[in-house]
Scaffold this active site. Structure first.
Site, PDB file in Angstrom:
ATOM      1  N   ALA A  32      32.359 -40.318  -4.843  1.00  0.00           N
ATOM      2  CA  ALA A  32      32.715 -41.010  -3.591  1.00  0.00           C
ATOM      3  C   ALA A  32      32.215 -40.151  -2.415  1.00  0.00           C
ATOM      4  O   ALA A  32      32.961 -39.850  -1.479  1.00  0.00           O
ATOM      5  CB  ALA A  32      34.210 -41.281  -3.497  1.00  0.00           C
ATOM      6  N   GLY A  36      30.988 -35.322   4.585  1.00  0.00           N
ATOM      7  CA  GLY A  36      31.505 -33.982   4.279  1.00  0.00           C
ATOM      8  C   GLY A  36      30.777 -33.382   3.082  1.00  0.00           C
ATOM      9  O   GLY A  36      30.377 -32.206   3.090  1.00  0.00           O
ATOM     10  N   HIS A  37      30.594 -34.203   2.047  1.00  0.00           N
ATOM     11  CA  HIS A  37      29.854 -33.713   0.868  1.00  0.00           C
ATOM     12  C   HIS A  37      28.398 -33.412   1.231  1.00  0.00           C
ATOM     13  O   HIS A  37      27.814 -32.448   0.731  1.00  0.00           O
ATOM     14  CB  HIS A  37      29.882 -34.755  -0.257  1.00  0.00           C
ATOM     15  CG  HIS A  37      31.243 -35.011  -0.814  1.00  0.00           C
ATOM     16  ND1 HIS A  37      31.925 -36.186  -0.598  1.00  0.00           N
ATOM     17  CD2 HIS A  37      32.057 -34.247  -1.588  1.00  0.00           C
ATOM     18  CE1 HIS A  37      33.091 -36.140  -1.222  1.00  0.00           C
ATOM     19  NE2 HIS A  37      33.199 -34.974  -1.827  1.00  0.00           N
ATOM     20  N   GLY A 147      34.786 -27.012   0.208  1.00  0.00           N
ATOM     21  CA  GLY A 147      35.153 -27.346   1.580  1.00  0.00           C
ATOM     22  C   GLY A 147      36.441 -26.651   2.010  1.00  0.00           C
ATOM     23  O   GLY A 147      37.394 -26.548   1.226  1.00  0.00           O
ATOM     24  N   GLN A 148      36.463 -26.235   3.265  1.00  0.00           N
ATOM     25  CA  GLN A 148      37.659 -25.644   3.876  1.00  0.00           C
ATOM     26  C   GLN A 148      38.788 -26.687   3.974  1.00  0.00           C
ATOM     27  O   GLN A 148      39.952 -26.352   4.072  1.00  0.00           O
ATOM     28  CB  GLN A 148      37.277 -25.107   5.265  1.00  0.00           C
ATOM     29  CG  GLN A 148      38.398 -24.532   6.089  1.00  0.00           C
ATOM     30  CD  GLN A 148      39.070 -23.346   5.433  1.00  0.00           C
ATOM     31  OE1 GLN A 148      38.405 -22.450   4.901  1.00  0.00           O
ATOM     32  NE2 GLN A 148      40.400 -23.329   5.446  1.00  0.00           N
TER      33      GLN A 148
END
Ligand code: PAF
Length: 282
Positions: A32, A36-37, A147-148
């Site tokens: 998905a 961000g990815h 990710g943060q």
């Protein structure tokens, strides 16, 4: 170069042979894929010659009443993203390929896996660490990007790598947000338009906390926003607001003068969202 899609460990071995020598960066995902990815993949591409993205919705990290069965699965669109971003290989195993039916041994996140997010999702971080260690063993990357946005996951992966001498460099990537502040998440697609408006209060609460310097005031300012948000329609139903040390996830007290993570989790409708900000209190 064409994207190689490996559906099992044998194909992954072959993919590594085809890709050849050089530094490998792994971006572990549950698919998905969103902007961000993409930012994780781009960071991986800056750090290594070959980027491998894993796509695996890991059953071990979902509780019995969580969204494993309805978690968005968008494999074709994910492959298109990987192709556009110049990914070398996608590793997308089945659950049967990842886990032996009589598996016994798993990674324990220890006490740190039972606080903050872990207090609301028992066993979640054991499931995350187990699959991440398996992915490291299978892909054998030089580095891996996380990710943060999943701050406690990131902290626990760093802990696992240190505690178990795992030879993988862990690189953190900043949270990507919509222009109105909503942190990108695969789960955002569950939100109705009205729920999305309420969900904005998560990042608003973090920003309200972030302008303060003292832990008590930070918590107070963020909590005030969340209390108002609990009266919206639909309401924001808070699981936790925590101000913690970024490495140990223990609460920070007055006079604390280093980086801290202000983390929040809440439900809007049936969707559970998390968000956090790193604050420099030095
Ligand atoms: O952050 C995620 O998407 C997952 O927790 C991860 C790291 C891919 C493990 O399943």
């Amino acid at each position: 170069m064409d994207l190689i899609v490996a559906g099992n460990r044998a194909e992954l071995r072959k993919a590594r042979e085809v890709a050849g020598p050089g530094r490998y960066a792994l971006v572990p995902t549950m698919g998905a894929l969103h902007e961000g990815h993409r930012s994780l993949i781009r960071l991986a591409g800056e750090r290594a010659e070959h980027v491998v993205v894993s796509i695996f919705v890991n059953p071990l990290q979902f509780g019995p009443n969580e969204d494993f069965s309805r978690y968005p699965r968008t494999f074709d669109a994910d492959l298109a993203v990987c192709e556009q971003e110049g990914v070398r290989a996608v590793f997308a195993p089945s659950a049967a390929d990842m886990y032996l039916p009589d598996r016994q041994v798993a990674v324990s996140a220890g006490a740190m896996g039972t606080v903050v997010e872990g207090a609301f999702r028992p066993g979640h971080f054991d499931g995350v660490l187990t699959v991440v260690l398996k992915l490291f063993n299978l892909v054998q990357p030089d580095l891996a990007i996380f990710g943060q946005k999943d701050a406690q996951q990131l902290a626990l992966i760093r802990r696992m790598v240190a505690d178990l001498d795992v030879p993988v460099e862990i690189v953190a990537a900043p949270t990507v947000r919509e222009p109105d502040g909503l942190a990108l998440s695969s789960r955002n697609r569950y939100l109705s338009a009205r729920e999305r408006v309420t969900a904005l209060e998560l990042s608003r609460a973090l920003r309200a906390g972030a302008v303060q310097r003292e832990p008590a005031r930070i918590r107070q300012a963020a909590r005030a926003v969340l209390e108002e948000a609990a009266r919206l329609d639909p309401p924001l139903l808070l699981d936790y607001l925590a101000l913690v040390d970024p490495a140990s996830f223990t609460d920070v007290g007055e006079g604390y003068r280093r980086q801290a993570v202000l983390a929040v989790a809440a439900k809007v409708g049936t969707t559970r969202l998390i968000d956090n900000m790193v604050l420099d209190l030095g």
